[in-house]
Scaffold this motif. Sequence first.
Motif, short mmCIF file in Angstrom:
data_model
loop_
_atom_site.label_atom_id
_atom_site.label_comp_id
_atom_site.label_asym_id
_atom_site.label_seq_id
_atom_site.Cartn_x
_atom_site.Cartn_y
_atom_site.Cartn_z
N PRO A 21 0.82 -1.21 0.00
CA PRO A 21 0.00 0.00 0.00
C PRO A 21 0.86 1.27 0.00
N PHE A 22 0.35 2.29 -0.67
CA PHE A 22 1.02 3.60 -0.71
C PHE A 22 0.22 4.60 0.09
N LEU A 23 0.90 5.39 0.90
CA LEU A 23 0.23 6.54 1.51
C LEU A 23 1.17 7.73 1.50
N MET A 24 0.57 8.93 1.53
CA MET A 24 1.36 10.15 1.49
C MET A 24 1.74 10.53 2.92
N ALA A 25 3.03 10.62 3.17
CA ALA A 25 3.50 10.97 4.51
C ALA A 25 3.05 12.39 4.86
N GLY A 26 2.40 12.51 6.00
CA GLY A 26 1.99 13.84 6.46
C GLY A 26 0.60 14.26 6.01
N GLU A 35 0.05 6.10 12.42
CA GLU A 35 -0.99 5.21 12.92
C GLU A 35 -1.46 4.28 11.80
N ILE A 36 -1.61 4.84 10.59
CA ILE A 36 -2.09 4.04 9.45
C ILE A 36 -1.02 3.03 9.02
N VAL A 37 0.25 3.40 9.10
CA VAL A 37 1.32 2.45 8.78
C VAL A 37 1.24 1.24 9.72
N PHE A 38 1.05 1.49 11.02
CA PHE A 38 0.96 0.38 11.99
C PHE A 38 -0.24 -0.51 11.67
N LEU A 39 -1.33 0.14 11.33
CA LEU A 39 -2.56 -0.59 10.97
C LEU A 39 -2.33 -1.46 9.73
N LEU A 40 -1.66 -0.89 8.73
CA LEU A 40 -1.39 -1.64 7.50
C LEU A 40 -0.48 -2.83 7.80
N ASP A 41 0.49 -2.60 8.64
CA ASP A 41 1.40 -3.67 9.06
C ASP A 41 0.59 -4.81 9.69
N GLY A 248 -13.16 6.55 11.62
CA GLY A 248 -12.63 6.45 10.25
C GLY A 248 -11.51 5.44 10.15
N ILE A 249 -10.73 5.34 11.21
CA ILE A 249 -9.59 4.43 11.21
C ILE A 249 -10.05 2.98 11.05
N ASP A 250 -11.24 2.68 11.59
CA ASP A 250 -11.78 1.31 11.44
C ASP A 250 -12.12 1.01 9.99
N ALA A 251 -12.63 2.01 9.29
CA ALA A 251 -12.96 1.82 7.87
C ALA A 251 -11.69 1.54 7.07
N ILE A 252 -10.61 2.21 7.45
CA ILE A 252 -9.34 1.98 6.75
C ILE A 252 -8.83 0.56 7.04
N LYS A 253 -9.04 0.11 8.29
CA LYS A 253 -8.63 -1.25 8.67
C LYS A 253 -9.40 -2.31 7.88
N VAL A 254 -10.70 -2.09 7.74
CA VAL A 254 -11.53 -3.04 6.97
C VAL A 254 -11.03 -3.11 5.53
N TRP A 255 -10.76 -1.93 4.96
CA TRP A 255 -10.25 -1.88 3.59
C TRP A 255 -8.95 -2.67 3.47
N ALA A 256 -8.04 -2.40 4.41
CA ALA A 256 -6.70 -3.02 4.34
C ALA A 256 -6.81 -4.54 4.52
N ASP A 257 -7.67 -4.98 5.43
CA ASP A 257 -7.84 -6.43 5.63
C ASP A 257 -8.36 -7.09 4.36
N ASN A 258 -9.34 -6.46 3.73
CA ASN A 258 -9.90 -7.02 2.49
C ASN A 258 -8.86 -7.08 1.39
N MET A 259 -8.11 -6.00 1.26
CA MET A 259 -7.12 -5.93 0.19
C MET A 259 -6.01 -6.95 0.43
N SER A 260 -5.60 -7.04 1.67
CA SER A 260 -4.54 -7.97 2.03
C SER A 260 -4.97 -9.40 1.70
N ARG A 261 -6.21 -9.73 2.07
CA ARG A 261 -6.73 -11.07 1.81
C ARG A 261 -6.80 -11.34 0.31
N ALA A 262 -7.30 -10.36 -0.44
CA ALA A 262 -7.44 -10.55 -1.89
C ALA A 262 -6.09 -10.82 -2.54
N ILE A 263 -5.06 -10.09 -2.09
CA ILE A 263 -3.75 -10.24 -2.72
C ILE A 263 -3.06 -11.53 -2.25
#
Lengths: 267, 299
Positions: A21-26, A35-41, A248-263
């Motif tokens: 995943p890509f995110l813009m720092a700052g 926080e989002i990096v830890f979540l993605l991890d 909002g952070i939970d919505a990002i977590k759901v997205w990341a979990d789905n994407m991670s599983r798909a890949i």
Amino acid sequence: MNRIEERLALLKQAGKTAFIPFLMAGDPDFASSEEIVFLLDRSGADIIEYGVPFSDPVGDGPVIQQAAQRALRGGASMKEVLESVRRIRTRSSVPLMLFSYLNPILAYGIEAFARDAAEAGVDGVLCVDLPPDEAAEYKRLLDAAGICTIFLAAPTTTEVRLKLIGEQSSGFVYYISRLGVTGERAILEKDLERAVTRVKKLTGKPVCVGFGISTPEQAAAVASMADGVVIGSALVRLIHEQSARPGGIDAIKVWADNMSRAIHEKH
Amino acid sequence: MLARRMGKTRVIAETGAGQHGVATATAAAALGLECDVYMGSEDMEWQQLNVFRMRLLGARVIPVDTGSRTLKDAINEALRDWVTNVRHTHYVLGTVHGPHPFPMICRDFQSVIGREARAQILEREKRLPDMLLACVGGGSNAIGLFYAFLADAQVRMVGVEAGGKGLVPGMHAARFAGGSRGMLHGAMSYVLQNEDGQIGSTHSVSAGLDYASVGPEHAWLHDIGRVEYTCASDEEALKAFELCSRLEGIIPALESAHAIAEVIKRAPGMDPNAILLVNLSGRGDKDVQQAMRFLPEYR
């Protein structure tokens, strides 16, 4: 061994594909980005692509352009991005690469950048607007610091140039799935599989594919042919929409979990 | 014709003051190519005549609302279009900037100016000029004039940048006076930027000089000391615009008026027999709307 190379090697052994995943720092601020990096991890991201904001990002579509503008308005700079990586490293050992334009690196000084980036815990750098044939000094300095140099390849890249990109790249080669700038697109390029196979063969390096991949279905399809899948604008847009909302952070977590599983499961 | 030869059916261009856009639109109309021109929305406001000309010639003028809404942002958008549509689109970059080989392509086309000027002055005066002067935005007209004279060591050359409202960051486009080494739009050169490498904002009364970087060959000519670079302020350029119109019966482009301003500064201190060759690179009828704002006494 470099964390990026190590992770890609492990995945290859397991027959799996990297979720990048890509995110813009700052954007919207460094505390949120971290926080989002830890979540993605935690969601299983294999490599984090951490964007360094630049005023004139000619390789990016509107979503990432605006994210860079927001980060810059918040006072982001290369120095702060590296400090952010240092903070991330106190809590996570997820492989991390910077996505930057050349000018902020030049202004920092390539040598100082290589030193400070390695010391902060950066594992790789993709410098979007540095052509591989102009990269001798940059590559020498980043190699010496143990940082992977990742270069882009496009559908129009010739054979001769793909070989050069392969020589100059370490970690992996980033293949742009279709011509153009970053951004979400409804359909994947036809013949992507053949193109990825060609890039793998001519560069001799793992090939991760990005630009235009936004849904889990697209990601799973690409995962079946590439060594890694990069998802940028879709996540950057989601972060922008969700970061101001409660929960909002939970919505990002759901997205990341789905994407991670798909890949990782490729379907 | 390059586009034709490469089998491309569409051309795109960026434009500041609109002259390059009009030129590209004209060529596209003559050759039957599709043509889109990117132009900063701020520039479009002040160059309505050229916008009309381009549309009349069949081009689509695409307003650019990002960043400073001027030339730099128009180039950003044109580059984004080009990388997306490169299979059938040729980017007609309007200045000696951008990734290789664009600076060379543009220089070689523009060098006709210097070749003709050199032949004409030798024919008329039987000697070379003492000094060449040209305004420098990206720097195509200046390279075009200078290139044929580079080997003539006795010919001094002066490039004039936009000093804007003064040499304060954001108020000018004098890259040699206020910039540092950097990379923008695929070329390493002098760039107006902050210490973190973010590109600075610029200002000039003339849209064609309002750009944060300068052609890389100018950077080279500056560093080897072959060409001297200086700047003229908005006020000096407007004064020169007025004087040239009044004394010569020629309304110069506001860009070219910067070069004339330098002539006004230098000529009084020079030998009366000295020959100064100034590149009147553009016509000022496109600028009258803009000039009216600053020269209300003629309204």
